[in-house]
Design a protein around this motif. Structure first.
Motif, PDB file in Angstrom:
ATOM      1  N   ALA A   8       3.724  -0.050  12.284  1.00  0.00           N
ATOM      2  CA  ALA A   8       4.319  -0.862  11.231  1.00  0.00           C
ATOM      3  C   ALA A   8       3.561  -0.484   9.960  1.00  0.00           C
ATOM      4  O   ALA A   8       2.333  -0.523   9.930  1.00  0.00           O
ATOM      5  N   SER A   9       4.276  -0.094   8.919  1.00  0.00           N
ATOM      6  CA  SER A   9       3.631   0.365   7.694  1.00  0.00           C
ATOM      7  C   SER A   9       3.835  -0.630   6.564  1.00  0.00           C
ATOM      8  O   SER A   9       4.924  -1.192   6.408  1.00  0.00           O
ATOM      9  N   VAL A  10       2.795  -0.816   5.785  1.00  0.00           N
ATOM     10  CA  VAL A  10       2.817  -1.665   4.596  1.00  0.00           C
ATOM     11  C   VAL A  10       2.254  -0.825   3.459  1.00  0.00           C
ATOM     12  O   VAL A  10       1.252  -0.125   3.635  1.00  0.00           O
ATOM     13  N   ARG A  11       2.901  -0.883   2.280  1.00  0.00           N
ATOM     14  CA  ARG A  11       2.402  -0.139   1.116  1.00  0.00           C
ATOM     15  C   ARG A  11       1.709  -1.095   0.156  1.00  0.00           C
ATOM     16  O   ARG A  11       2.256  -2.133  -0.210  1.00  0.00           O
ATOM     17  N   TRP A  74       1.134 -11.452  -4.204  1.00  0.00           N
ATOM     18  CA  TRP A  74       0.790 -12.474  -3.212  1.00  0.00           C
ATOM     19  C   TRP A  74       1.107 -12.068  -1.787  1.00  0.00           C
ATOM     20  O   TRP A  74       0.664 -12.712  -0.843  1.00  0.00           O
ATOM     21  N   ASN A  75       1.918 -11.032  -1.587  1.00  0.00           N
ATOM     22  CA  ASN A  75       2.121 -10.540  -0.230  1.00  0.00           C
ATOM     23  C   ASN A  75       0.795 -10.022   0.287  1.00  0.00           C
ATOM     24  O   ASN A  75      -0.051  -9.565  -0.494  1.00  0.00           O
ATOM     25  N   ARG A  76       0.602 -10.071   1.591  1.00  0.00           N
ATOM     26  CA  ARG A  76      -0.687  -9.646   2.120  1.00  0.00           C
ATOM     27  C   ARG A  76      -0.567  -9.236   3.568  1.00  0.00           C
ATOM     28  O   ARG A  76       0.344  -9.651   4.267  1.00  0.00           O
ATOM     29  N   THR A 114      -9.946 -10.208  -1.320  1.00  0.00           N
ATOM     30  CA  THR A 114      -9.288  -9.290  -2.247  1.00  0.00           C
ATOM     31  C   THR A 114      -9.850  -7.889  -2.077  1.00  0.00           C
ATOM     32  O   THR A 114     -11.061  -7.714  -1.926  1.00  0.00           O
ATOM     33  N   ASP A 115      -8.954  -6.890  -2.097  1.00  0.00           N
ATOM     34  CA  ASP A 115      -9.417  -5.508  -2.061  1.00  0.00           C
ATOM     35  C   ASP A 115      -9.791  -5.091  -3.488  1.00  0.00           C
ATOM     36  O   ASP A 115      -9.639  -5.883  -4.426  1.00  0.00           O
ATOM     37  N   ASN A 119      -5.325  -6.661  -4.267  1.00  0.00           N
ATOM     38  CA  ASN A 119      -4.394  -6.962  -3.183  1.00  0.00           C
ATOM     39  C   ASN A 119      -5.070  -7.893  -2.191  1.00  0.00           C
ATOM     40  O   ASN A 119      -6.286  -7.842  -2.002  1.00  0.00           O
ATOM     41  N   LEU A 120      -4.276  -8.722  -1.545  1.00  0.00           N
ATOM     42  CA  LEU A 120      -4.823  -9.726  -0.643  1.00  0.00           C
ATOM     43  C   LEU A 120      -4.834  -9.272   0.806  1.00  0.00           C
ATOM     44  O   LEU A 120      -3.940  -8.579   1.268  1.00  0.00           O
ATOM     45  N   VAL A 121      -5.879  -9.709   1.511  1.00  0.00           N
ATOM     46  CA  VAL A 121      -5.999  -9.548   2.950  1.00  0.00           C
ATOM     47  C   VAL A 121      -6.306 -10.933   3.495  1.00  0.00           C
ATOM     48  O   VAL A 121      -7.298 -11.549   3.111  1.00  0.00           O
TER      49      VAL A 121
END
Length: 137
Positions: A8-11, A74-76, A114-115, A119-121
């Motif tokens: 499953a890939s996320v950009r 806000w996507n993570r 935060t990276d 971006n959120l983790v």
């Protein structure tokens, strides 16, 4: 179409591909699959392939309507951890930043990390894992 046995890939759009590679591989257990830094890299953890697209990558190009993809939405991605408190301590000791405090709900507890690009983790400890640990752990 991706089949169930594929990654499953996320950009994520990032400001600095190498900083993102270092963050995910050093702190969150990802391994580097490919790198075309400074444009692009992909890192893998389990069935997740995280695409890290820098400012000169095709994924970060201006869209036909003139909008520009930017990091830090806000996507993570959502990573399950066994001991949220231990992970928070480990990551804070490494100088990493959190966007939130711990939030608890009926399903478990979470915190937003935060990276380097913002971006959120989400680090998430399910309630059943917390209930099965002994108080000393």
């Amino acid at each position: 179409m991706t089949t169930p046995d594929q990654f499953a890939s996320v950009r994520y759009i990032v400001d600095d591909v190498q900083a993102a590679i270092d963050f995910y591989t050093t702190h969150l257990g990802f391994t580097l699959a490919t790198s075309a830094a400074p444009a692009f890299a992909d890192v893998i953890r389990g069935p997740l392939r995280l695409l890290l697209s820098g400012p000169i990558s095709s994924g970060a190009r201006t869209l036909t309507d003139g909008s520009q993809p930017v990091p830090g939405g806000w996507n993570r991605i959502h990573l399950i951890v066994d001991d949220l408190n231990a992970e928070i301590d480990r990551l804070r000791a490494a100088g990493l930043s959190f966007r939130s405090d711990v939030v608890a709900g009926p399903g478990g507890r979470q915190i937003l990390l935060t990276d380097p690009a913002g971006n959120l983790v989400e680090l998430f400890e399910p309630a059943q894992r917390r209930a099965t640990r002994t108080p000393a752990s």
